[in-house]
Enzyme design. Sequence first.
Site, short mmCIF file in Angstrom:
data_model
loop_
_atom_site.label_atom_id
_atom_site.label_comp_id
_atom_site.label_asym_id
_atom_site.label_seq_id
_atom_site.Cartn_x
_atom_site.Cartn_y
_atom_site.Cartn_z
CB CYS A 294 -3.65 3.25 -1.76
SG CYS A 294 -4.85 4.57 -1.51
CG HIS B 144 -1.94 1.01 1.31
ND1 HIS B 144 -1.69 2.32 1.65
CD2 HIS B 144 -3.29 0.93 1.10
CE1 HIS B 144 -2.81 3.00 1.65
NE2 HIS B 144 -3.80 2.19 1.31
CE LYS C 119 -7.09 -0.19 6.02
NZ LYS C 119 -8.05 -0.16 4.89
CG ASP D 16 0.75 -2.13 6.35
OD1 ASP D 16 -0.09 -2.14 7.26
OD2 ASP D 16 0.56 -1.59 5.24
CD GLN E 184 -6.69 -4.58 3.25
OE1 GLN E 184 -6.42 -3.49 2.77
NE2 GLN E 184 -7.87 -4.83 3.76
#
Length: 401
Positions: free
Chosen positions: A359, A118, A221, A195, A198
């Site tokens: 993105c 991302h 999220k 990260d 997601q």
Amino acid sequence: MTNSYKGARAQFALWREQPELVYLDSAASCQVPDAVLERYLRYYQFEHANAHRGNYPLAQQATHLLECARMQLADWIGGTADALIFTSSATHSLNLLANGLQLDWQEGDEIVVTRAEHHSNLLPWQRLAERHQLNLRWLDLDAETGALQDDWQAQIGPRCKLLAMTLASNVTGQLLPAAAVVAYAQRQGAITVVDAAQAVSSVPLDVGQLGCDALTFSAHKMYGVTGCGVLYATPALQAKLQPQWVGGGMVQQVSAELSRYLEGVQQFEAGTPNTAAIVACALAAQWLSAERAGGLNDYLQQLASELRDQLNQRSWLRVLPQQQPSLPLISFYSPELHAFDLAAVLAEQNIAVRAGSHCAQPFLQALEQQAVVRVSLGAYNTAADCERLCSALDDAYQLLS
């Protein structure tokens, strides 16, 4: 569907107001269940004060709530409270890391990222590389399978100072072997950042198993509210970080000549904390764990698998590849129709999907696509939602072709 889990739609106020809505954009933001909203509201109704400031009972209670949430969320990801920093979002967390890292950067040192990143886990490192004349190296994904290419080790050499990688692609839903990549990069002496924004709603996180130096995700999220990000950073990594925001709440002593910052995680939490969003995030983690125990993950995997089969039956669609394990997320495009046109027709039928580059423009460029349609499932989705999506796609094809 053979899974006994029936979904959690009844726990979301949105469907009491809009029962016909088909929401298939949970990868962008999950809807918020009643229990989390009630916890958020209760804070403002009965518990609101400025944490870490006052000595009166209400302020002490707010401080207690915030620190309890820190301990609960740290435990939820297998970490400890002294490694958990609250930010406003995963994007905030990643910029905090990229701007605050105090390393002995040498021209030609390397930062390694995956092609699936991302923008939030690419742009901060890209700017850092420009500032210090570093080289950015890429771990590519296989165009046929969606998995990380087998030669990824060749891209992580002795000059790799930092690895920043997503746990799962927000375009394909493909889970990446983060633990193996992290371990290899650390053997080269690199700092490792994962990260998990997601993946957090679908994958139980364990920072001990991942072995990374830093990990981040956002509450919105994982069925929480916006305004709360969680950054796990080991004490060893914190020692290499310089606070990027200074002000109230993060100082021990201030004089006209110099100031001394607090030690530990509070030095990175300048300003008034978003305590309401933080306590709601802790409740969201508790809610999500209970739903997983009831079969949520298997339910969504089965729902996604059946939807993927239905989409693959439509010769005018191309579904992006993914291997298991993956998130309950599917992206596709049509060689004949533009992704934005498809999404617009679906929106007219009250079906919410995401179309665009998500993105992740370098990833789309590698796929030789400008835009794809993304469908992402949440606890409130049903087989009927998937049937409506497929029927609406057929209508869109008839209309637009």
